[in-house]
Design an enzyme around this catalytic site. Structure first.
Site, short mmCIF file in Angstrom:
data_model
loop_
_atom_site.label_atom_id
_atom_site.label_comp_id
_atom_site.label_asym_id
_atom_site.label_seq_id
_atom_site.Cartn_x
_atom_site.Cartn_y
_atom_site.Cartn_z
N ARG A 1 -10.36 2.42 -11.21
CA ARG A 1 -10.54 1.13 -11.90
C ARG A 1 -12.19 0.72 -11.43
O ARG A 1 -12.90 0.31 -12.28
CB ARG A 1 -9.67 0.19 -11.45
CG ARG A 1 -9.05 -0.33 -12.67
CD ARG A 1 -8.08 -1.37 -12.29
NE ARG A 1 -6.46 -0.96 -12.42
CZ ARG A 1 -5.67 -0.84 -11.71
NH1 ARG A 1 -5.69 -1.50 -10.46
NH2 ARG A 1 -4.51 -0.41 -11.78
N ARG B 1 3.23 -4.71 -1.44
CA ARG B 1 2.46 -5.52 -1.60
C ARG B 1 3.12 -6.78 -1.29
O ARG B 1 3.80 -7.34 -1.77
CB ARG B 1 1.52 -5.85 -2.92
CG ARG B 1 1.04 -4.39 -3.43
CD ARG B 1 0.05 -4.24 -4.65
NE ARG B 1 -0.05 -3.10 -5.02
CZ ARG B 1 -1.06 -2.24 -4.71
NH1 ARG B 1 -2.00 -2.77 -3.80
NH2 ARG B 1 -1.17 -1.12 -5.34
N THR C 1 -5.47 6.52 0.04
CA THR C 1 -5.44 5.96 -1.50
C THR C 1 -6.14 7.03 -2.14
O THR C 1 -7.04 7.98 -1.59
CB THR C 1 -6.62 4.75 -1.35
OG1 THR C 1 -6.66 4.52 -3.03
CG2 THR C 1 -7.74 4.82 -0.79
N GLY D 1 -0.95 0.83 -2.52
CA GLY D 1 -0.57 1.91 -3.28
C GLY D 1 -0.46 3.01 -2.56
O GLY D 1 -1.11 3.34 -1.47
N ASP E 1 -8.23 -0.86 1.19
CA ASP E 1 -8.94 -1.71 1.93
C ASP E 1 -8.29 -3.32 1.90
O ASP E 1 -8.59 -4.08 2.96
CB ASP E 1 -10.27 -1.91 1.55
CG ASP E 1 -10.29 -2.19 -0.46
OD1 ASP E 1 -9.22 -2.14 -0.86
OD2 ASP E 1 -11.36 -2.46 -0.92
N ASP F 1 -12.16 5.44 -2.32
CA ASP F 1 -13.09 4.33 -2.54
C ASP F 1 -13.32 3.49 -1.32
O ASP F 1 -13.68 2.41 -1.29
CB ASP F 1 -12.65 3.25 -3.62
CG ASP F 1 -11.36 2.76 -3.42
OD1 ASP F 1 -10.57 3.30 -2.51
OD2 ASP F 1 -10.78 1.89 -4.05
P1 ATP Z 1 -4.78 0.09 -2.96
O1 ATP Z 1 -6.19 0.56 -2.74
O2 ATP Z 1 -3.89 1.10 -3.35
O3 ATP Z 1 -4.69 -1.09 -3.82
P2 ATP Z 1 -4.60 -1.74 -0.73
O4 ATP Z 1 -4.26 -1.45 0.74
O5 ATP Z 1 -6.39 -2.15 -1.06
O6 ATP Z 1 -4.32 -0.44 -1.55
P3 ATP Z 1 -3.79 -4.05 -1.48
O7 ATP Z 1 -2.60 -4.64 -2.50
O8 ATP Z 1 -5.06 -4.83 -2.09
O9 ATP Z 1 -3.95 -2.86 -1.52
O10 ATP Z 1 -3.30 -4.96 -0.35
C1 ATP Z 1 -2.25 -4.53 0.45
C2 ATP Z 1 -1.58 -5.52 1.07
O11 ATP Z 1 -2.56 -6.08 2.13
C3 ATP Z 1 -1.28 -6.97 0.40
O12 ATP Z 1 -0.31 -6.94 -0.27
C4 ATP Z 1 -1.32 -8.10 1.20
O13 ATP Z 1 -0.02 -8.09 1.98
C5 ATP Z 1 -2.42 -7.42 2.37
N1 ATP Z 1 -3.69 -8.19 2.08
C6 ATP Z 1 -4.64 -7.84 1.25
N2 ATP Z 1 -5.72 -8.54 1.28
C7 ATP Z 1 -5.40 -9.53 2.30
C8 ATP Z 1 -5.89 -10.78 2.78
N3 ATP Z 1 -7.03 -11.09 2.24
N4 ATP Z 1 -5.39 -11.58 3.74
C9 ATP Z 1 -4.16 -10.90 4.18
N5 ATP Z 1 -3.48 -10.01 3.93
C10 ATP Z 1 -3.92 -9.57 2.81
#
Ligand code: ATP
Length: 328
Positions: free
Chosen positions: A176, A76, A130, A15, A107, A134
């Site tokens: 959330r 993503r 973010t 995000g 994360d 969190d």
């Molecule tokens: P937000 O806090 O806004 O959700 P985020 O970085 O946690 O941000 P995610 O959609 O959870 O957002 O993760 C972003 C991208 O990181 C995913 O689309 C994926 O490409 C990669 N990613 C997340 N988890 C994994 C995993 N376990 N293995 C490999 N890639 C991952």
């Protein structure tokens, strides 16, 4: 500083949040300062898989410090969750001559970075971007302060109409899994009640609190509800419940939604992004890898990325108490 890192890639993932552009700028300019090449990777890990790269220099990041969103776009990527996807990403990184990666995201993005680093022995550094705040290992994430200011400004406006019509407003804010935005913006905006995922107030206690508030002479009220709160099924369910049980209340709902992610970053977020960007690049040049840059007690710090991913942030219990006292 290590001579081995000559080219650093930077991306935004997950995000978006205000301050990501300021962090990109800081990474690019710190690279330029240390005479290290910098490559912008578009659309997060999907861009790494597809080789969507652009060389960046100090001038590529003019006039973005004040802009919300991310000039590198965010995405993503399901493909990056697969070994095949990550192999493609690695081969593109090698072809482009990348020696290290700075990932600005949440994360999930750090989990991806950690796995990539382990699989290919590739240096990575995370910057927490973010609005939810969190992430373990930093007291503040990029975009959180801006989001708080956006929410407080919106609630101030809602308060004007609430008090003109003697209404009760439920205002739903993002969060959330965690209630940082709700709790801090709720205290800042003088909410009557703050409902967060970490604590189920219970519908009856909510009614009692609203009754007390009315008896104490208040004619309008604001209740801030985090998306993930479980007191009701959702904010509309809470509205119905209060209207059924306290017919004297005229209740409205306002869901703030995605506007909380946008806007020009606050001064705090711009400064934080600048400091974090410098630290991320200089730590890589110092030979460090697999850390997330954070801020603790006003100091820029490094937290092992696996701890940042696994750890949980706590809600400030003292702030909950302050909120209770303020609603007296
Ligand atoms: P937000 O806090 O806004 O959700 P985020 O970085 O946690 O941000 P995610 O959609 O959870 O957002 O993760 C972003 C991208 O990181 C995913 O689309 C994926 O490409 C990669 N990613 C997340 N988890 C994994 C995993 N376990 N293995 C490999 N890639 C991952």
């Amino acid at each position: 500083m290590s001579k081995s890192i000559k080219k650093i890639g930077v991306m935004t993932s997950g995000g978006d949040s205000p301050g990501m552009n300021a962090a990109i700028r800081a990474v690019v300019r710190t690279c330029a300062f240390h005479k290290v090449d910098c490559i912008g990777i578009y659309r997060g890990y999907q861009g790494l898989i597809e080789g969507d790269f652009k060389e960046m220099n100090a001038r590529s990041v003019n006039n973005i410090v004040n802009k919300g969103g991310t000039i590198l776009k965010s995405a993503r990527s399901q493909e990056f969750r697969t070994v095949e996807g990550r192999k493609k990403a690695h081969s593109n990184a090698m072809e482009a001559g990348l020696d290290a990666l700075v990932v600005i995201g949440g994360d999930g993005s750090f989990t991806g970075a950690m796995i990539f680093s382990q699989e290919f022995d590739f240096p990575v550094m995370g910057i927490p971007g973010t609005i939810d705040n969190d992430i373990y290992g930093t007291s503040s994430t990029l975009g959180y302060d801006t989001a708080l200011n956006t929410v407080v400004e919106a609630i101030d406006k809602i308060r004007d109409t609430a008090s003109s019509h003697n209404r009760l407003f439920f205002v739903e804010v993002m969060g959330r899994d965690v209630g940082h935005i709700a709790l801090n913006a709720g205290v800042g905006a003088g909410a009557e009640e703050i409902l967060i995922p970490e604590e189920n107030l219970g519908k009856d206690r909510l009614l009692e609190s609203l009754k007390r508030s009315r008896e104490s002479g208040k004619t309008s009220s604001i209740v801030v509800v985090a998306e993930g709160d479980t007191t009701g099924e959702n904010v509309f369910d809470l509205k119905d419940y209060v209207e059924q049980n306290l017919p004297e209340y005229e209740v409205r709902v306002s869901v703030l939604g995605h506007m909380q992610r946008g806007g020009s970053p606050s001064c705090w977020d711009r400064v934080l992004a600048s400091r974090m960007g410098v630290k991320a690049v200089e730590s890589l040049l110092d030979g460090k890898s697999n850390y997330m840059v954070g801020i603790q007690d006003s100091k820029i710090t490094l937290c092992p990325i696996d701890q940042a991913v696994k750890g949980k942030t706590d809600i400030d219990l003292e702030l909950l108490r302050v909120s209770d006292i303020m609603t007296t």
